[in-house]
Scaffold this motif. Structure first.
Motif, PDB file in Angstrom:
ATOM      1  N   LYS A  47      97.396  21.471  66.581  1.00  0.00           N
ATOM      2  CA  LYS A  47      95.941  21.339  66.707  1.00  0.00           C
ATOM      3  C   LYS A  47      95.228  22.052  65.554  1.00  0.00           C
ATOM      4  O   LYS A  47      94.238  21.547  65.022  1.00  0.00           O
ATOM      5  N   ASN A  48      95.750  23.224  65.204  1.00  0.00           N
ATOM      6  CA  ASN A  48      95.132  23.971  64.103  1.00  0.00           C
ATOM      7  C   ASN A  48      95.259  23.212  62.782  1.00  0.00           C
ATOM      8  O   ASN A  48      94.357  23.261  61.932  1.00  0.00           O
ATOM      9  N   ASN A  49      96.372  22.511  62.601  1.00  0.00           N
ATOM     10  CA  ASN A  49      96.541  21.717  61.378  1.00  0.00           C
ATOM     11  C   ASN A  49      95.551  20.551  61.329  1.00  0.00           C
ATOM     12  O   ASN A  49      95.004  20.252  60.274  1.00  0.00           O
ATOM     13  N   VAL A  50      95.335  19.923  62.489  1.00  0.00           N
ATOM     14  CA  VAL A  50      94.354  18.829  62.533  1.00  0.00           C
ATOM     15  C   VAL A  50      92.955  19.391  62.236  1.00  0.00           C
ATOM     16  O   VAL A  50      92.186  18.802  61.461  1.00  0.00           O
ATOM     17  N   ALA A  51      92.669  20.534  62.823  1.00  0.00           N
ATOM     18  CA  ALA A  51      91.358  21.170  62.586  1.00  0.00           C
ATOM     19  C   ALA A  51      91.195  21.466  61.093  1.00  0.00           C
ATOM     20  O   ALA A  51      90.141  21.182  60.502  1.00  0.00           O
ATOM     21  N   CYS A  75      94.518  27.431  77.909  1.00  0.00           N
ATOM     22  CA  CYS A  75      95.185  28.427  78.768  1.00  0.00           C
ATOM     23  C   CYS A  75      95.472  29.746  78.047  1.00  0.00           C
ATOM     24  O   CYS A  75      95.841  30.728  78.685  1.00  0.00           O
ATOM     25  N   ARG A  76      95.347  29.771  76.722  1.00  0.00           N
ATOM     26  CA  ARG A  76      95.539  30.977  75.903  1.00  0.00           C
ATOM     27  C   ARG A  76      96.978  31.497  75.839  1.00  0.00           C
ATOM     28  O   ARG A  76      97.206  32.624  75.402  1.00  0.00           O
ATOM     29  N   CYS A  82     100.998  34.572  69.870  1.00  0.00           N
ATOM     30  CA  CYS A  82     100.824  34.371  68.425  1.00  0.00           C
ATOM     31  C   CYS A  82     100.865  35.715  67.704  1.00  0.00           C
ATOM     32  O   CYS A  82     100.124  36.630  68.063  1.00  0.00           O
ATOM     33  N   PRO A  83     101.706  35.875  66.664  1.00  0.00           N
ATOM     34  CA  PRO A  83     101.762  37.161  65.953  1.00  0.00           C
ATOM     35  C   PRO A  83     100.414  37.532  65.335  1.00  0.00           C
ATOM     36  O   PRO A  83     100.094  38.708  65.208  1.00  0.00           O
ATOM     37  N   GLN A  87      92.930  32.641  67.849  1.00  0.00           N
ATOM     38  CA  GLN A  87      92.222  32.234  69.075  1.00  0.00           C
ATOM     39  C   GLN A  87      92.072  30.706  69.088  1.00  0.00           C
ATOM     40  O   GLN A  87      90.954  30.163  68.965  1.00  0.00           O
ATOM     41  N   THR A  88      93.187  30.019  69.258  1.00  0.00           N
ATOM     42  CA  THR A  88      93.158  28.550  69.196  1.00  0.00           C
ATOM     43  C   THR A  88      92.214  27.952  70.232  1.00  0.00           C
ATOM     44  O   THR A  88      91.508  26.978  69.961  1.00  0.00           O
TER      45      THR A  88
END
Ligand code: SF4
Ligand code: SF4
Length: 409
Positions: A47-51, A75-76, A82-83, A87-88
Protein backbone atom coordinates in the motif's frame (compact mmCIF):
# COMPACT_ATOMS: atom_id res chain seq x y z
CA UNK A 1 -9.44 26.50 2.04
CA UNK A 2 -9.76 25.66 -1.67
CA UNK A 3 -10.54 22.04 -2.52
CA UNK A 4 -7.24 21.65 -4.41
CA UNK A 5 -5.37 22.89 -1.35
CA UNK A 6 -7.19 20.30 0.76
CA UNK A 7 -6.19 17.58 -1.69
CA UNK A 8 -2.57 18.75 -1.49
CA UNK A 9 -2.72 18.78 2.31
CA UNK A 10 -3.84 15.14 2.51
CA UNK A 11 -1.33 14.03 -0.11
CA UNK A 12 1.41 15.80 1.81
CA UNK A 13 0.43 14.13 5.07
CA UNK A 14 0.40 10.69 3.43
CA UNK A 15 3.73 11.48 1.73
CA UNK A 16 5.40 12.33 5.02
CA UNK A 17 4.32 8.99 6.44
CA UNK A 18 5.03 6.63 3.54
CA UNK A 19 8.43 8.21 2.84
CA UNK A 20 9.57 6.64 6.14
CA UNK A 21 8.96 3.12 4.80
CA UNK A 22 12.25 1.47 3.87
CA UNK A 23 10.47 -1.50 2.26
CA UNK A 24 11.99 -4.08 4.62
CA UNK A 25 8.89 -6.29 4.41
CA UNK A 26 8.58 -6.96 8.15
CA UNK A 27 4.91 -6.03 7.84
CA UNK A 28 4.07 -8.71 5.29
CA UNK A 29 3.70 -11.80 7.46
CA UNK A 30 1.85 -9.97 10.25
CA UNK A 31 -0.85 -8.28 8.14
CA UNK A 32 -4.09 -10.28 8.53
CA UNK A 33 -4.95 -9.43 4.93
CA UNK A 34 -1.68 -10.78 3.62
CA UNK A 35 -2.53 -14.01 5.43
CA UNK A 36 -5.93 -14.15 3.69
CA UNK A 37 -4.88 -12.89 0.27
CA UNK A 38 -1.17 -13.34 -0.40
CA UNK A 39 -0.51 -10.42 -2.71
CA UNK A 40 1.91 -7.58 -2.06
CA UNK A 41 -0.86 -4.95 -2.21
CA UNK A 42 -2.51 -6.52 0.87
CA UNK A 43 0.42 -5.57 3.07
CA UNK A 44 1.54 -2.19 4.36
CA UNK A 45 4.59 -2.23 2.08
CA UNK A 46 2.41 -2.76 -0.99
CA UNK A 47 0.00 0.00 0.00
CA UNK A 48 2.83 2.37 0.84
CA UNK A 49 4.40 1.71 -2.57
CA UNK A 50 1.12 2.52 -4.31
CA UNK A 51 0.84 5.69 -2.23
CA UNK A 52 4.39 6.64 -3.20
CA UNK A 53 3.58 6.01 -6.86
CA UNK A 54 0.57 8.34 -6.65
CA UNK A 55 2.65 11.01 -4.96
CA UNK A 56 5.40 10.75 -7.56
CA UNK A 57 2.91 10.78 -10.41
CA UNK A 58 3.88 7.35 -11.74
CA UNK A 59 0.58 5.80 -10.64
CA UNK A 60 -2.61 7.60 -11.61
CA UNK A 61 -5.18 8.16 -8.82
CA UNK A 62 -7.69 5.88 -10.51
CA UNK A 63 -10.46 3.84 -8.84
CA UNK A 64 -8.12 0.83 -9.04
CA UNK A 65 -5.47 2.66 -6.98
CA UNK A 66 -8.17 3.79 -4.55
CA UNK A 67 -9.33 0.18 -4.16
CA UNK A 68 -5.83 -0.81 -2.98
CA UNK A 69 -5.88 1.91 -0.33
CA UNK A 70 -9.39 0.99 0.79
CA UNK A 71 -8.37 -2.64 1.27
CA UNK A 72 -7.05 -2.12 4.79
CA UNK A 73 -8.47 -3.07 8.18
CA UNK A 74 -6.73 -0.08 9.82
CA UNK A 75 -5.80 -2.60 12.49
CA UNK A 76 -2.27 -1.17 13.08
CA UNK A 77 -0.64 -4.60 13.30
CA UNK A 78 1.87 -3.41 10.71
CA UNK A 79 2.61 -0.28 12.76
CA UNK A 80 3.29 -2.37 15.85
CA UNK A 81 5.69 -4.63 13.97
CA UNK A 82 7.36 -2.05 11.76
CA UNK A 83 10.99 -1.24 12.75
CA UNK A 84 10.40 2.40 11.70
CA UNK A 85 6.89 2.55 13.20
CA UNK A 86 5.47 3.76 9.88
CA UNK A 87 1.85 4.82 10.56
CA UNK A 88 0.39 3.10 7.49
CA UNK A 89 -3.17 3.30 8.81
CA UNK A 90 -2.88 7.09 9.15
CA UNK A 91 -1.53 7.31 5.58
CA UNK A 92 -4.48 5.24 4.30
CA UNK A 93 -6.97 7.51 6.11
CA UNK A 94 -5.29 10.62 4.64
CA UNK A 95 -5.35 9.13 1.14
CA UNK A 96 -9.02 8.12 1.43
CA UNK A 97 -9.74 11.73 2.36
CA UNK A 98 -7.67 12.86 -0.64
CA UNK A 99 -9.78 10.69 -2.96
CA UNK A 100 -13.03 11.89 -1.36
CA UNK A 101 -11.99 15.55 -1.89
CA UNK A 102 -10.81 14.83 -5.43
CA UNK A 103 -14.02 13.02 -6.40
CA UNK A 104 -16.27 15.36 -4.42
CA UNK A 105 -17.64 12.40 -2.43
CA UNK A 106 -16.40 9.33 -0.54
CA UNK A 107 -18.87 7.26 -2.60
CA UNK A 108 -22.61 6.69 -2.19
CA UNK A 109 -22.25 3.81 0.31
CA UNK A 110 -20.01 5.63 2.78
CA UNK A 111 -21.98 8.85 2.37
CA UNK A 112 -25.20 7.01 3.28
CA UNK A 113 -23.53 5.27 6.25
CA UNK A 114 -22.04 8.57 7.39
CA UNK A 115 -25.42 10.31 7.20
CA UNK A 116 -27.07 7.57 9.26
CA UNK A 117 -24.43 7.68 11.99
CA UNK A 118 -24.46 11.49 12.04
CA UNK A 119 -28.16 11.68 12.79
CA UNK A 120 -28.98 10.75 16.40
CA UNK A 121 -32.69 10.35 15.61
CA UNK A 122 -31.91 7.87 12.83
CA UNK A 123 -29.53 5.95 15.12
CA UNK A 124 -32.27 5.70 17.76
CA UNK A 125 -34.83 4.66 15.14
CA UNK A 126 -32.45 1.97 13.81
CA UNK A 127 -31.86 0.72 17.36
CA UNK A 128 -35.64 0.32 17.82
CA UNK A 129 -36.08 -1.37 14.45
CA UNK A 130 -33.25 -3.86 15.12
CA UNK A 131 -34.77 -4.65 18.52
CA UNK A 132 -38.09 -5.53 16.87
CA UNK A 133 -36.30 -7.71 14.30
CA UNK A 134 -34.50 -9.62 17.05
CA UNK A 135 -37.72 -10.10 19.03
CA UNK A 136 -39.61 -11.43 16.03
CA UNK A 137 -36.73 -13.62 14.87
CA UNK A 138 -36.55 -11.73 11.58
CA UNK A 139 -33.03 -10.60 12.40
CA UNK A 140 -31.64 -13.46 10.30
CA UNK A 141 -32.84 -11.51 7.25
CA UNK A 142 -30.43 -8.66 8.02
CA UNK A 143 -27.24 -9.20 6.01
CA UNK A 144 -23.70 -9.29 7.41
CA UNK A 145 -24.87 -10.48 10.85
CA UNK A 146 -25.71 -6.86 11.75
CA UNK A 147 -28.57 -7.79 14.09
CA UNK A 148 -27.33 -10.90 15.89
CA UNK A 149 -29.52 -12.62 18.45
CA UNK A 150 -28.39 -11.54 21.87
CA UNK A 151 -27.08 -13.69 24.67
CA UNK A 152 -27.87 -11.81 27.85
CA UNK A 153 -26.16 -11.66 31.24
CA UNK A 154 -29.23 -13.37 32.71
CA UNK A 155 -28.80 -16.33 30.38
CA UNK A 156 -25.07 -16.32 31.02
CA UNK A 157 -25.58 -16.58 34.77
CA UNK A 158 -28.30 -19.20 34.35
CA UNK A 159 -25.91 -21.30 32.24
CA UNK A 160 -23.38 -21.34 35.05
CA UNK A 161 -25.89 -21.49 37.87
CA UNK A 162 -24.52 -20.86 41.32
CA UNK A 163 -24.74 -18.12 43.91
CA UNK A 164 -24.12 -15.49 41.26
CA UNK A 165 -27.25 -16.50 39.33
CA UNK A 166 -29.38 -15.47 42.30
CA UNK A 167 -28.40 -11.83 42.27
CA UNK A 168 -30.75 -9.93 40.01
CA UNK A 169 -29.62 -6.39 40.67
CA UNK A 170 -26.21 -4.81 40.62
CA UNK A 171 -24.78 -4.46 44.13
CA UNK A 172 -22.86 -1.31 44.90
CA UNK A 173 -19.14 -1.60 44.44
CA UNK A 174 -17.06 -1.06 47.58
CA UNK A 175 -14.86 1.30 45.57
CA UNK A 176 -15.47 4.97 46.26
CA UNK A 177 -14.63 7.65 43.73
CA UNK A 178 -13.47 11.05 44.80
CA UNK A 179 -16.60 13.00 45.64
CA UNK A 180 -16.14 15.56 42.92
CA UNK A 181 -15.45 13.04 40.14
CA UNK A 182 -18.33 12.95 37.68
CA UNK A 183 -18.21 10.06 35.23
CA UNK A 184 -20.28 10.18 32.06
CA UNK A 185 -21.17 7.32 29.74
CA UNK A 186 -20.45 7.73 26.04
CA UNK A 187 -23.22 5.89 24.20
CA UNK A 188 -21.69 4.30 21.11
CA UNK A 189 -23.96 3.91 18.06
CA UNK A 190 -22.92 0.28 17.48
CA UNK A 191 -23.54 -0.78 21.08
CA UNK A 192 -26.84 1.10 21.17
CA UNK A 193 -28.17 -0.30 17.90
CA UNK A 194 -26.86 -3.84 18.00
CA UNK A 195 -26.15 -4.80 21.63
CA UNK A 196 -28.64 -2.97 23.88
CA UNK A 197 -28.49 -5.70 26.56
CA UNK A 198 -24.75 -5.22 26.90
CA UNK A 199 -25.19 -1.45 26.90
CA UNK A 200 -27.67 -1.82 29.76
CA UNK A 201 -25.16 -3.88 31.76
CA UNK A 202 -22.39 -1.34 31.16
CA UNK A 203 -24.62 1.43 32.48
CA UNK A 204 -25.67 -0.69 35.49
CA UNK A 205 -22.03 -1.39 36.40
CA UNK A 206 -21.04 2.24 36.01
CA UNK A 207 -24.02 3.33 38.11
CA UNK A 208 -22.87 0.99 40.87
CA UNK A 209 -19.56 2.82 41.16
CA UNK A 210 -20.33 6.43 40.30
CA UNK A 211 -23.08 9.01 39.99
CA UNK A 212 -23.27 8.42 36.26
CA UNK A 213 -24.19 11.14 33.79
CA UNK A 214 -26.10 10.08 30.70
CA UNK A 215 -25.51 12.47 27.84
CA UNK A 216 -27.29 12.36 24.49
CA UNK A 217 -24.04 12.30 22.57
CA UNK A 218 -23.52 11.96 18.83
CA UNK A 219 -21.38 9.37 17.00
CA UNK A 220 -17.64 9.34 17.77
CA UNK A 221 -17.07 9.90 14.04
CA UNK A 222 -14.73 6.99 13.33
CA UNK A 223 -16.76 5.71 10.34
CA UNK A 224 -16.60 9.23 8.88
CA UNK A 225 -12.89 9.68 9.56
CA UNK A 226 -12.07 6.31 8.02
CA UNK A 227 -13.94 6.97 4.80
CA UNK A 228 -13.17 10.50 3.71
CA UNK A 229 -15.83 12.37 5.69
CA UNK A 230 -13.45 14.38 7.83
CA UNK A 231 -15.70 17.45 7.87
CA UNK A 232 -18.50 15.42 9.48
CA UNK A 233 -16.03 13.90 11.95
CA UNK A 234 -14.82 17.33 13.09
CA UNK A 235 -18.39 18.70 13.37
CA UNK A 236 -19.48 15.76 15.55
CA UNK A 237 -16.32 15.99 17.64
CA UNK A 238 -17.16 19.62 18.45
CA UNK A 239 -20.67 18.62 19.53
CA UNK A 240 -19.31 15.91 21.81
CA UNK A 241 -16.64 18.18 23.28
CA UNK A 242 -19.33 20.71 24.25
CA UNK A 243 -21.70 18.04 25.61
CA UNK A 244 -19.14 16.45 27.97
CA UNK A 245 -17.49 19.59 29.29
CA UNK A 246 -18.90 19.09 32.81
CA UNK A 247 -17.79 15.46 33.13
CA UNK A 248 -14.55 14.53 34.88
CA UNK A 249 -14.29 11.13 33.18
CA UNK A 250 -15.88 9.96 29.92
CA UNK A 251 -16.27 6.19 29.79
CA UNK A 252 -17.02 4.18 26.68
CA UNK A 253 -17.70 0.45 26.43
CA UNK A 254 -16.85 0.45 22.73
CA UNK A 255 -13.14 0.21 21.90
CA UNK A 256 -13.59 2.05 18.61
CA UNK A 257 -15.35 4.97 20.31
CA UNK A 258 -12.90 5.28 23.21
CA UNK A 259 -9.93 4.93 20.84
CA UNK A 260 -11.28 7.64 18.54
CA UNK A 261 -12.29 10.01 21.35
CA UNK A 262 -8.84 9.76 22.93
CA UNK A 263 -7.37 11.07 19.67
CA UNK A 264 -9.76 13.98 19.12
CA UNK A 265 -7.31 16.41 20.75
CA UNK A 266 -4.76 15.67 18.01
CA UNK A 267 -7.23 16.64 15.27
CA UNK A 268 -7.71 20.11 16.73
CA UNK A 269 -4.06 20.83 17.55
CA UNK A 270 -3.96 23.58 14.87
CA UNK A 271 -7.33 25.08 15.72
CA UNK A 272 -6.86 27.99 18.15
CA UNK A 273 -10.54 28.07 19.05
CA UNK A 274 -10.94 24.35 19.87
CA UNK A 275 -7.42 23.20 20.68
CA UNK A 276 -7.62 23.40 24.48
CA UNK A 277 -11.19 22.16 24.77
CA UNK A 278 -10.45 19.19 22.48
CA UNK A 279 -7.27 18.29 24.37
CA UNK A 280 -9.11 18.48 27.72
CA UNK A 281 -11.89 16.28 26.30
CA UNK A 282 -9.51 13.58 25.05
CA UNK A 283 -7.62 13.49 28.33
CA UNK A 284 -10.85 12.61 30.16
CA UNK A 285 -11.72 9.59 28.00
CA UNK A 286 -11.31 6.10 29.41
CA UNK A 287 -12.19 2.73 28.04
CA UNK A 288 -14.70 0.75 30.12
CA UNK A 289 -12.34 -1.92 31.48
CA UNK A 290 -9.55 0.62 31.84
CA UNK A 291 -11.80 2.76 34.03
CA UNK A 292 -13.08 -0.17 36.08
CA UNK A 293 -9.62 -1.53 36.89
CA UNK A 294 -8.41 2.01 37.59
CA UNK A 295 -11.02 2.49 40.30
CA UNK A 296 -10.54 -1.04 41.66
CA UNK A 297 -13.87 -2.50 40.53
CA UNK A 298 -14.55 -6.03 41.70
CA UNK A 299 -16.70 -8.20 39.39
CA UNK A 300 -20.23 -8.76 40.66
CA UNK A 301 -19.84 -12.51 40.64
CA UNK A 302 -17.47 -15.35 39.91
CA UNK A 303 -18.72 -18.32 37.95
CA UNK A 304 -17.14 -21.59 36.89
CA UNK A 305 -17.15 -20.59 33.24
CA UNK A 306 -14.17 -20.86 30.91
CA UNK A 307 -13.64 -17.41 29.44
CA UNK A 308 -11.30 -16.15 26.78
CA UNK A 309 -10.75 -12.63 25.44
CA UNK A 310 -10.66 -11.36 21.89
CA UNK A 311 -8.66 -8.13 22.04
CA UNK A 312 -10.12 -5.48 19.69
CA UNK A 313 -7.49 -3.72 17.54
CA UNK A 314 -8.69 -0.33 18.77
CA UNK A 315 -8.33 -1.43 22.38
CA UNK A 316 -4.98 -3.23 22.53
CA UNK A 317 -2.93 -1.64 19.76
CA UNK A 318 -5.07 1.51 19.63
CA UNK A 319 -5.04 2.34 23.35
CA UNK A 320 -2.59 -0.04 25.00
CA UNK A 321 -5.47 -1.46 27.07
CA UNK A 322 -4.49 -5.12 27.21
CA UNK A 323 -4.11 -6.33 30.77
CA UNK A 324 -7.20 -4.60 32.24
CA UNK A 325 -9.94 -6.68 30.57
CA UNK A 326 -7.96 -9.85 31.25
CA UNK A 327 -7.60 -8.95 34.94
CA UNK A 328 -11.35 -8.44 35.20
CA UNK A 329 -12.07 -11.72 33.44
CA UNK A 330 -9.63 -13.63 35.66
CA UNK A 331 -11.61 -12.37 38.64
CA UNK A 332 -14.95 -13.32 37.05
CA UNK A 333 -14.29 -16.84 35.79
CA UNK A 334 -11.70 -19.37 34.60
CA UNK A 335 -9.67 -17.32 32.17
CA UNK A 336 -7.86 -18.96 29.26
CA UNK A 337 -5.69 -16.93 26.86
CA UNK A 338 -6.33 -18.01 23.30
CA UNK A 339 -3.73 -18.07 20.52
CA UNK A 340 -3.48 -14.80 18.58
CA UNK A 341 -6.05 -13.09 20.83
CA UNK A 342 -4.95 -9.69 19.51
CA UNK A 343 -5.24 -10.54 15.80
CA UNK A 344 -8.05 -8.70 13.98
CA UNK A 345 -11.31 -10.66 13.60
CA UNK A 346 -11.92 -9.18 10.14
CA UNK A 347 -14.74 -6.88 11.29
CA UNK A 348 -12.96 -3.52 11.10
CA UNK A 349 -15.95 -1.18 10.84
CA UNK A 350 -17.52 -1.83 7.45
CA UNK A 351 -14.66 -3.99 6.10
CA UNK A 352 -16.62 -7.19 6.73
CA UNK A 353 -19.43 -5.83 4.54
CA UNK A 354 -17.12 -4.50 1.84
CA UNK A 355 -14.99 -7.66 1.58
CA UNK A 356 -17.14 -10.50 3.01
CA UNK A 357 -14.98 -13.35 1.66
CA UNK A 358 -11.68 -11.99 2.98
CA UNK A 359 -13.31 -11.11 6.32
CA UNK A 360 -14.73 -14.65 6.53
CA UNK A 361 -11.28 -16.17 5.91
CA UNK A 362 -9.76 -14.01 8.67
CA UNK A 363 -12.63 -14.86 11.01
CA UNK A 364 -12.25 -18.57 10.42
CA UNK A 365 -8.74 -18.48 11.91
CA UNK A 366 -10.19 -16.72 14.92
CA UNK A 367 -12.94 -19.35 15.25
CA UNK A 368 -10.36 -22.16 15.27
CA UNK A 369 -8.31 -20.39 17.94
CA UNK A 370 -11.40 -19.89 20.11
CA UNK A 371 -12.42 -23.52 19.72
CA UNK A 372 -8.89 -24.72 20.50
CA UNK A 373 -8.84 -22.65 23.70
CA UNK A 374 -11.74 -24.70 25.04
CA UNK A 375 -13.50 -21.54 26.25
CA UNK A 376 -17.26 -21.59 26.62
CA UNK A 377 -17.53 -17.82 26.24
CA UNK A 378 -15.44 -15.48 24.12
CA UNK A 379 -15.57 -11.99 25.55
CA UNK A 380 -14.75 -8.73 23.80
CA UNK A 381 -15.33 -4.98 24.03
CA UNK A 382 -16.33 -3.74 20.59
CA UNK A 383 -19.67 -4.08 18.74
CA UNK A 384 -18.09 -4.86 15.35
CA UNK A 385 -16.00 -7.63 16.95
CA UNK A 386 -19.22 -8.88 18.61
CA UNK A 387 -20.94 -9.04 15.21
CA UNK A 388 -18.03 -10.98 13.72
CA UNK A 389 -17.62 -13.33 16.69
CA UNK A 390 -21.35 -14.10 16.65
CA UNK A 391 -20.88 -15.33 13.08
CA UNK A 392 -17.93 -17.44 14.26
CA UNK A 393 -20.06 -18.89 17.08
CA UNK A 394 -22.76 -19.86 14.57
CA UNK A 395 -20.12 -21.43 12.31
CA UNK A 396 -18.76 -23.40 15.28
CA UNK A 397 -22.14 -25.08 15.69
CA UNK A 398 -22.62 -23.67 19.18
CA UNK A 399 -19.25 -24.66 20.68
CA UNK A 400 -18.99 -21.24 22.33
CA UNK A 401 -21.03 -18.11 23.06
CA UNK A 402 -20.06 -14.48 22.60
CA UNK A 403 -20.49 -11.70 25.14
CA UNK A 404 -19.51 -8.14 25.83
CA UNK A 405 -17.35 -7.80 28.95
CA UNK A 406 -20.09 -5.90 30.80
CA UNK A 407 -22.32 -9.00 30.65
CA UNK A 408 -19.67 -11.19 32.28
CA UNK A 409 -18.15 -9.14 35.09
S1 SF4 B 1 7.64 -2.97 8.16
FE1 SF4 B 1 7.47 -0.71 8.02
S2 SF4 B 1 9.32 -0.05 6.94
FE2 SF4 B 1 9.14 -2.27 6.62
S3 SF4 B 1 8.03 -2.42 4.66
FE3 SF4 B 1 6.48 -2.51 6.27
S4 SF4 B 1 5.80 -0.39 6.56
FE4 SF4 B 1 7.72 -0.32 5.39
S1 SF4 C 1 -3.34 -1.61 9.14
FE1 SF4 C 1 -3.69 -3.87 9.32
S2 SF4 C 1 -4.69 -4.44 7.39
FE2 SF4 C 1 -3.81 -2.38 7.04
S3 SF4 C 1 -1.80 -2.85 6.14
FE3 SF4 C 1 -1.48 -2.64 8.37
S4 SF4 C 1 -1.62 -4.77 9.16
FE4 SF4 C 1 -2.50 -4.76 7.08
Amino acid sequence: MKNTDKQEQYLKKAGEIVSQCDRCGACLPVCPLFGAKDIEFSSARGKNNVARGILQGVIQPTPAAMAVLNFCLLCRTCVDNCPSKVQTDEAMIALRQYFAEKNGTPGAKYKALGNLMKNRTLVKFSAGALKVLRKTGLNSLVPHGMAPGEFTRKEYLASFAGPAALSGSVPSSPVQLAKKAKAAYFRGCGMHMMFPDAEKESIAILRSVTDLQLVDNVCCGLPHLAHGLRGDFLAMAKKNIALFEKADVIVSDCASCSGTLKHIGAYFADDPEWKDRAAAFSQKVMDFSEYLTHIGYTPRHRVAAKLTFHEPCHLGRGQGVKKQPRELLKAAGDYIEMKDANVCCGGAGSFHMDYPEVAAAILDKKRINIENSGAQIVVTECPTCLVQLNKAAANSGGKFKVMHISQVI
